[in-house]
Design an enzyme around this catalytic site. Structure first.
Site, short mmCIF file in Angstrom:
data_model
loop_
_atom_site.label_atom_id
_atom_site.label_comp_id
_atom_site.label_asym_id
_atom_site.label_seq_id
_atom_site.Cartn_x
_atom_site.Cartn_y
_atom_site.Cartn_z
N TYR A 149 -4.07 12.37 8.33
CA TYR A 149 -4.14 11.79 6.72
C TYR A 149 -3.39 12.12 5.34
CZ TYR A 149 -9.79 11.68 7.49
OH TYR A 149 -10.54 11.97 8.44
N VAL A 150 -3.05 10.91 4.71
CA VAL A 150 -1.99 10.61 3.93
C VAL A 150 -2.53 10.47 2.24
CG1 VAL A 150 0.02 8.82 3.64
CG2 VAL A 150 -0.58 8.77 5.96
N PRO B 134 -1.54 7.71 12.13
CA PRO B 134 -1.35 8.95 10.84
C PRO B 134 -1.93 9.46 11.06
CG PRO B 134 -0.12 6.36 10.60
CD PRO B 134 -1.11 6.36 11.39
N TYR C 161 -14.05 1.45 11.61
CA TYR C 161 -12.98 1.64 11.40
C TYR C 161 -11.82 2.68 12.96
CZ TYR C 161 -8.16 3.96 9.23
OH TYR C 161 -6.96 3.72 8.67
N ALA D 19 -1.70 -3.14 7.55
CA ALA D 19 -2.83 -4.11 6.81
C ALA D 19 -4.02 -3.03 7.03
CB ALA D 19 -2.59 -5.42 6.96
N GLY E 184 0.53 -1.23 -0.09
CA GLY E 184 0.05 0.22 0.09
C GLY E 184 0.76 1.14 -0.17
N1 CAA Z 1 -19.75 15.77 10.02
C1 CAA Z 1 -20.88 16.54 10.37
N2 CAA Z 1 -21.80 15.86 9.65
C2 CAA Z 1 -22.01 14.66 8.69
C3 CAA Z 1 -20.78 14.73 8.51
C4 CAA Z 1 -19.26 15.28 9.14
N3 CAA Z 1 -18.66 14.51 8.77
N4 CAA Z 1 -20.14 13.87 6.75
C5 CAA Z 1 -21.94 14.33 6.65
N5 CAA Z 1 -22.65 14.56 7.48
C6 CAA Z 1 -24.18 14.54 7.57
C7 CAA Z 1 -24.80 15.51 6.20
O1 CAA Z 1 -24.57 16.16 6.65
C8 CAA Z 1 -26.39 15.24 6.40
O2 CAA Z 1 -26.79 15.40 7.12
P1 CAA Z 1 -28.58 15.59 6.74
O3 CAA Z 1 -29.35 14.44 6.63
O4 CAA Z 1 -29.03 16.46 8.16
O5 CAA Z 1 -28.71 16.44 4.99
C9 CAA Z 1 -25.76 13.40 7.12
O6 CAA Z 1 -25.07 13.73 7.69
C10 CAA Z 1 -25.98 12.47 5.70
O7 CAA Z 1 -25.38 11.37 6.65
P2 CAA Z 1 -24.89 9.73 5.16
O8 CAA Z 1 -24.70 8.56 6.51
O9 CAA Z 1 -26.20 10.08 4.38
O10 CAA Z 1 -23.54 10.66 4.63
P3 CAA Z 1 -23.43 10.22 3.60
O11 CAA Z 1 -23.75 9.20 3.17
O12 CAA Z 1 -23.27 11.33 3.12
O13 CAA Z 1 -21.13 10.07 3.97
C11 CAA Z 1 -19.85 9.35 4.47
C12 CAA Z 1 -21.32 9.22 5.14
C13 CAA Z 1 -19.61 8.02 3.10
C14 CAA Z 1 -18.73 8.83 6.13
C15 CAA Z 1 -18.62 11.03 4.29
O14 CAA Z 1 -19.23 11.71 5.56
C16 CAA Z 1 -17.40 10.86 3.89
O15 CAA Z 1 -16.93 10.11 3.34
N6 CAA Z 1 -16.77 10.88 5.50
C17 CAA Z 1 -15.08 11.44 5.16
C18 CAA Z 1 -14.77 10.07 6.00
C19 CAA Z 1 -13.38 9.81 6.54
O16 CAA Z 1 -12.36 10.98 6.82
N7 CAA Z 1 -12.65 8.95 6.68
C20 CAA Z 1 -11.28 8.49 6.15
C21 CAA Z 1 -11.10 7.76 5.32
S1 CAA Z 1 -8.82 7.94 5.35
C22 CAA Z 1 -8.82 7.36 6.77
O17 CAA Z 1 -9.26 6.61 6.78
C23 CAA Z 1 -7.22 6.92 6.74
C24 CAA Z 1 -7.10 7.29 8.35
O18 CAA Z 1 -6.25 6.31 9.33
C25 CAA Z 1 -6.89 8.43 8.57
#
Ligand code: CAA
Length: 259
Positions: A198-199, A196, A166, A102, A25
């Site tokens: 965000y990478v 870490p 997670y 992993a 990765g």
């Molecule tokens: N904070 C607060 N409210 C949030 C939000 C947030 N971050 N994200 C969405 N919402 C709200 C929306 O505004 C919406 O509100 P309304 O219903 O009032 O309109 C509601 O929550 C939507 O909820 P859903 O469940 O329908 O959300 P979705 O399916 O549209 O998206 C998600 C959910 C896919 C998790 C999306 O928020 C997302 O991708 N978030 C990022 C997650 C993230 O940071 N992941 C890290 C990946 S990398 C990693 O993990 C490596 C590491 O170690 C850092």
């Protein structure tokens, strides 16, 4: 085992064998390059279904003059981990550095989070740490030396919307790290985690751009990390001179945990 400071050469020895799960990765590849510079024997694990892409990573790293042994096995399968690591241990001087890297994401808010996506993340990110560490420990104990570094996440500390699975797994890793550190400290084995933020990687590329931009705005350093910056911190903990550091979690997140 001599103290690395006494020898005056606090570094990785060329005779060491490093096993990196998730070794092809973004962070894994950076680790292969970093450890490869010391001439260590590097074994990069990948999922058996990911072997074709992983072979391309092996080829890319080889262009830098670093040779990696690819070890496809499923880190969620206890017996497979045990059998493969016994074979790897027998074929080398034994795994002395293990990086449990992993990891997968299956992001969804809890209302939408399926049992399968809960299980997949817990099995891959947390159970694997038990399976692989347990398999490496007999060799480390017999040699009286080892380094285990678990790649956790800032989101295991802060929590993140859509990551109950997670965050639970990553927070679990830090508890595992502290408990195991106590168990093996007298055997010359250190156990630490690196968290870490965000990478820049395929894992963060899939976050919708508007959400990713908002997250980056909150990072004091003002950008995502490069994989090599995470590998640098892991290399520090893997060093022979780091023998008095155990049971810690090292945050490498551009200050994101401060907020
Ligand atoms: N904070 C607060 N409210 C949030 C939000 C947030 N971050 N994200 C969405 N919402 C709200 C929306 O505004 C919406 O509100 P309304 O219903 O009032 O309109 C509601 O929550 C939507 O909820 P859903 O469940 O329908 O959300 P979705 O399916 O549209 O998206 C998600 C959910 C896919 C998790 C999306 O928020 C997302 O991708 N978030 C990022 C997650 C993230 O940071 N992941 C890290 C990946 S990398 C990693 O993990 C490596 C590491 O170690 C850092």
């Amino acid at each position: 085992m001599s103290n690395a400071f006494e020898s005056g050469r606090p570094t990785l020895s060329a005779s060491e064998t490093v096993l990196i799960t998730g070794g092809t990765g973004a962070i894994g590849e950076a680790l292969c390059r970093r450890f490869g510079e010391s001439g260590a024997h590097i074994i990069a694990n990948c999922h058996p279904g990911d072997a074709d892409r992983s072979n391309q990573v092996v080829a890319a790293v080889a262009e830098q003059g670093i040779s990696i042994e690819l070890a496809p096995f499923d880190v969620t399968d206890h017996e497979q981990c045990k059998a493969r690591i016994e074979t790897l241990d027998a074929a080398s001087d034994g795994v002395s550095i293990l990086v449990n890297g992993a990891g997968i994401t299956r992001d969804a808010s809890i209302a939408k989070l399926s049992p399968d996506d809960w299980d997949a993340v817990l099995r891959t990110n947390l159970d694997s740490v038990y399976h692989v560490s347990k398999a490496c420990l007999p060799g480390m104990r017999a040699r009286g030396y080892g380094r285990i570094i678990n790649i956790s996440s800032v989101n295991g500390q802060r929590g993140q919307f859509g990551q109950t699975n997670y965050a639970a797994a990553k927070a679990g890793m830090t508890g595992f790290t502290r408990a195991l550190a106590r168990e093996v400290a007298r055997h010359g084995i250190t156990v630490n985690s690196v968290s870490p933020g965000y990478v820049r990687s395929p894992m963060t590329d899939v976050i919708p751009t508007d959400i990713r931009d908002r997250i980056v705005d909150e990072i004091p350093v003002g950008r995502a990390a490069e994989p090599a910056e995470i590998a640098h911190a892991i290399g520090f903990l893997a060093d022979r001179a780091s023998g008095y550091i155990t049971g810690i979690d090292l945050s490498v997140n551009g200050g994101y945990h401060i907020a």
